[in-house]
Design an enzyme around this catalytic site. Structure first.
Site, mmCIF file in Angstrom:
data_model
loop_
_atom_site.group_PDB
_atom_site.id
_atom_site.type_symbol
_atom_site.label_atom_id
_atom_site.label_comp_id
_atom_site.label_asym_id
_atom_site.label_seq_id
_atom_site.Cartn_x
_atom_site.Cartn_y
_atom_site.Cartn_z
ATOM 1 C CE LYS A 91 14.636 -3.565 6.475
ATOM 2 N NZ LYS A 91 13.300 -3.543 6.999
ATOM 3 C CD GLU B 118 2.680 0.130 -6.795
ATOM 4 O OE1 GLU B 118 3.699 0.646 -6.318
ATOM 5 O OE2 GLU B 118 2.471 -1.089 -6.800
HETATM 6 P P1 NAD Z 1 9.272 -0.124 0.443
HETATM 7 O O1 NAD Z 1 10.085 -0.178 -0.777
HETATM 8 O O2 NAD Z 1 9.070 1.195 1.112
HETATM 9 O O3 NAD Z 1 9.898 -1.059 1.589
HETATM 10 C C1 NAD Z 1 10.185 -2.423 1.362
HETATM 11 C C2 NAD Z 1 11.318 -2.879 2.266
HETATM 12 O O4 NAD Z 1 12.516 -2.200 1.904
HETATM 13 C C3 NAD Z 1 11.089 -2.611 3.759
HETATM 14 O O5 NAD Z 1 11.478 -3.777 4.471
HETATM 15 C C4 NAD Z 1 12.052 -1.454 4.034
HETATM 16 O O6 NAD Z 1 12.530 -1.414 5.358
HETATM 17 C C5 NAD Z 1 13.189 -1.759 3.076
HETATM 18 N N1 NAD Z 1 14.035 -0.607 2.782
HETATM 19 C C6 NAD Z 1 13.690 0.707 2.734
HETATM 20 N N2 NAD Z 1 14.766 1.473 2.427
HETATM 21 C C7 NAD Z 1 15.812 0.626 2.265
HETATM 22 C C8 NAD Z 1 17.194 0.808 1.921
HETATM 23 N N3 NAD Z 1 17.710 2.004 1.693
HETATM 24 N N4 NAD Z 1 17.983 -0.288 1.826
HETATM 25 C C9 NAD Z 1 17.471 -1.519 2.034
HETATM 26 N N5 NAD Z 1 16.179 -1.743 2.385
HETATM 27 C C10 NAD Z 1 15.351 -0.689 2.491
HETATM 28 O O7 NAD Z 1 7.883 -0.801 0.067
HETATM 29 P P2 NAD Z 1 6.520 -0.819 0.896
HETATM 30 O O8 NAD Z 1 5.907 0.536 0.875
HETATM 31 O O9 NAD Z 1 6.725 -1.494 2.212
HETATM 32 O O10 NAD Z 1 5.676 -1.817 -0.044
HETATM 33 C C11 NAD Z 1 4.967 -1.416 -1.139
HETATM 34 C C12 NAD Z 1 5.701 -1.656 -2.439
HETATM 35 O O11 NAD Z 1 6.039 -3.016 -2.616
HETATM 36 C C13 NAD Z 1 4.812 -1.306 -3.616
HETATM 37 O O12 NAD Z 1 5.520 -0.578 -4.596
HETATM 38 C C14 NAD Z 1 4.412 -2.665 -4.160
HETATM 39 O O13 NAD Z 1 3.986 -2.703 -5.477
HETATM 40 C C15 NAD Z 1 5.627 -3.470 -3.917
HETATM 41 N N6 NAD Z 1 5.301 -4.908 -3.939
HETATM 42 C C16 NAD Z 1 5.747 -5.672 -4.991
HETATM 43 C C17 NAD Z 1 5.437 -7.031 -5.055
HETATM 44 C C18 NAD Z 1 5.934 -7.900 -6.191
HETATM 45 O O14 NAD Z 1 6.030 -9.093 -6.004
HETATM 46 N N7 NAD Z 1 6.258 -7.378 -7.331
HETATM 47 C C19 NAD Z 1 4.696 -7.612 -4.037
HETATM 48 C C20 NAD Z 1 4.260 -6.810 -2.994
HETATM 49 C C21 NAD Z 1 4.584 -5.462 -2.954
#
Ligand code: NAD
Length: 493
Positions: free
Chosen positions: A176, A385
């Site tokens: 996804k 963050e």
């Molecule tokens: P997010 O958590 O808002 O979204 C990530 C994904 O989760 C999206 O595809 C979204 O549609 C999905 N999602 C949202 N609600 C959901 C639910 N209830 N059930 C299942 N899926 C759901 O994150 P974002 O704002 O897109 O990205 C930023 C975050 O990602 C930051 O916290 C960042 O640090 C983290 N990040 C971590 C790494 C790592 O490897 N540790 C790498 C890149 C980004």
């Protein structure tokens, strides 16, 4: 709508419409550039069911591991051949500069090759069991259907560290893409199709978290969830997985410390700090967003960082000369603005930045920003963050103080230590609570090295052979080699 490119989901080997559509914004112009398909609950369930059929099919389950590896090698070649196209789409959809997106697609292909090579190196083991006449061994079998969910940043790369080990291990997958910038992964689906995976083995969809993500992570046919994103979403996913008890790994955020001791040569290390926070405009999970600097070199380091930050070339992310682009979403820039304001109100001193650059009104640009938080260690910019270009500086005198500051967060993804004192470097490696620690360098990765965090930064590791085994389950096989009849269980010998 007619003039925009229209993307589709890829389910069961076919490109299909979503149950609705939404517009994707180009952050460098603030305008719509493409129409994306939103997978609804029924589309998402169909993708999982296709992946489950494929998992059980002879076409996939009957392939040798070497043949699976060949399909992944083919996909890696296609990625490398199409790097320019994919990078351009990622730059338009996320605002990330073309230099970075192009480089990243190139090394994503290297990651896929690494996992391709591991497909036929997944070995079981023979167990020296403490019972005569019994042969016991362990088989490693693919775990099942994988639900892989990625955020909008570095998404091809974050997808590859999930589909690479998953497919190498023999799983099938529904990937996804984030609704915030799904273009690169939906375009990548064309390469998946061209690579020749049997239908249903590799599905690529996008949609909203509450509908598509929720169905995907609670579906009874899903055996394994691999998620990268924020800690709040991770908690929802863990709750969703109470439905299917899927084995779940989480790669989450960070508030990583970069610790600079006064024995270093500032000339040779300064770019490490700059790359750690202003690379990708701070939109990196491993961003070194807290600079802990020993008092004696604080003023000089801040002065040099200010000069560097003000020298970064801001511009159109599609221009290869540009060094720094916009933030990907309006929500991101709103959060950065709010936190910088509240930190300054609490007493943080603005060294540079703290505003949108002139000439970029209505667009999502925010200047590289440095805040001296030495007197407000609990400022929002120190504790939250931001996923943006804001460096919070704190000062320390002793090593113990540096360690306490570094560990004063529930996150624990990465950390950097700059020192020329070898013994001190080793003490810091042991003391800093994080899944990754870089010494006299920052923000380097490799497919061979596991990546992941402690505490609120997540569970599990991506990269390395360990991550491939994490897509398998062990089956213990017991074989009786005796010709003697099985003894009567009610007559003790
Ligand atoms: P997010 O958590 O808002 O979204 C990530 C994904 O989760 C999206 O595809 C979204 O549609 C999905 N999602 C949202 N609600 C959901 C639910 N209830 N059930 C299942 N899926 C759901 O994150 P974002 O704002 O897109 O990205 C930023 C975050 O990602 C930051 O916290 C960042 O640090 C983290 N990040 C971590 C790494 C790592 O490897 N540790 C790498 C890149 C980004």
């Amino acid at each position: 709508m007619g003039d925009f490119p229209v993307f589709r989901n890829y389910i069961d080997g076919s490109f299909v419409e979503g149950s609705s559509t939404f517009e994707s914004i180009n952050p460098s112009t603030g305008e719509t550039w493409a129409i994306m398909p939103a997978a609804g609950a029924a589309d998402t369930a169909r993708a999982v069911e296709a992946a489950n059929r494929a998992f059980l099919s002879r076409e996939w389950a009957g392939l040798t591991p070497t043949a699976r590896g060949k399909l992944l090698y083919r996909l890696a070649d296609l990625l490398a051949e199409n790097a320019q196209d994919l990078a351009e789409i990622e730059t338009i959809d996320t605002g990330k500069i073309i230099r970075e997106t192009k480089g990243q697609v190139g090394y994503t292909a290297d990651y896929v090759r690494y996992f391709a090579g591991l497909a036929d190196k997944i070995e079981g083991s023979h167990l020296p069991i403490d019972k005569e006449e019994l042969e016991v061994y362990l088989r490693r079998e693919p775990i099942g259907v994988v639900a892989a969910i990625v955020p909008w940043n570095s998404q091809l790369f974050l997808a590859a560290v999930k589909f690479g080990p998953a497919l190498a291990a023999g799983c099938t997958i529904v990937l996804k893409a984030s609704e915030d910038a799904p273009g690169p992964l939906l375009k990548f689906a064309e390469l998946v199709d061209e690579a020749g995976f049997p239908p249903g083995v590799f599905n690529v969809i996008t949609g909203f978290g509450e509908e598509c993500g929720q169905v995907l992570t609670s579906h009874p046919d899903v055996a394994r969830i691999a998620f990268t994103g924020g800690p709040g979403t991770a908690r929802q996913i863990v709750q969703n997985s109470a439905e299917n008890l899927a084995y779940t790994t989480l790669e989450l955020g960070g508030k990583s410390p970069v610790i600079v001791f006064d024995d270093v040569n500032l000339d040779s290390m300064i770019n490490g700090v700059v790359a750690g926070i202003f690379g990708a405009a701070g939109q990196s999970c491993v961003a070194g967003s807290r600079l802990l600097v020993q008092r004696r070199v604080k003023d000089e380091l801040i002065g040099r960082l200010k000069a560097k930050a003000e020298d970064i070339l801001i511009g159109d992310p599609s221009d290869p000369a540009t060094e720094y682009g916009p933030l990907a979403t309006k929500a991101q820039i709103d959060k950065v603005e709010r936190v910088v304001e509240s930190s300054i109100a609490a007493g943080a001193i603005l060294i540079t930045g703290g505003a949108r650059p002139e000439g970029y009104q209505g667009k999502q640009y925010y200047l590289p920003t440095i805040l001296d938080c030495s007197n407000v260690k609990d400022a929002d910019s120190v504790t939250e963050e931001l996923f943006g270009p804001v460096l919070s500086v704190l000062t320390f005198d002793t090593e113990d103080e540096a360690i306490a500051m570094a560990n004063s967060t529930n996150f624990g993804l990465a950390g950097g230590v700059f020192t020329n004192n070898l013994a001190r470097a080793h003490r810091m490696i042991r003391a800093v609570r994080s899944g990754i620690i870089w010494v006299n360098t920052y923000r380097v990765v490799s497919p061979i090295a596991p990546f992941g965090g402690f505490g609120e930064s997540g569970l599990g590791r991506e990269g390395g052979m360990e991550s491939v085994l994490d897509y398998t389950r062990a089956k213990t096989v017991w074989i009786n080699t005796s010709d003697a009849p099985i003894p009567d269980p009610f007559k003790m010998r």
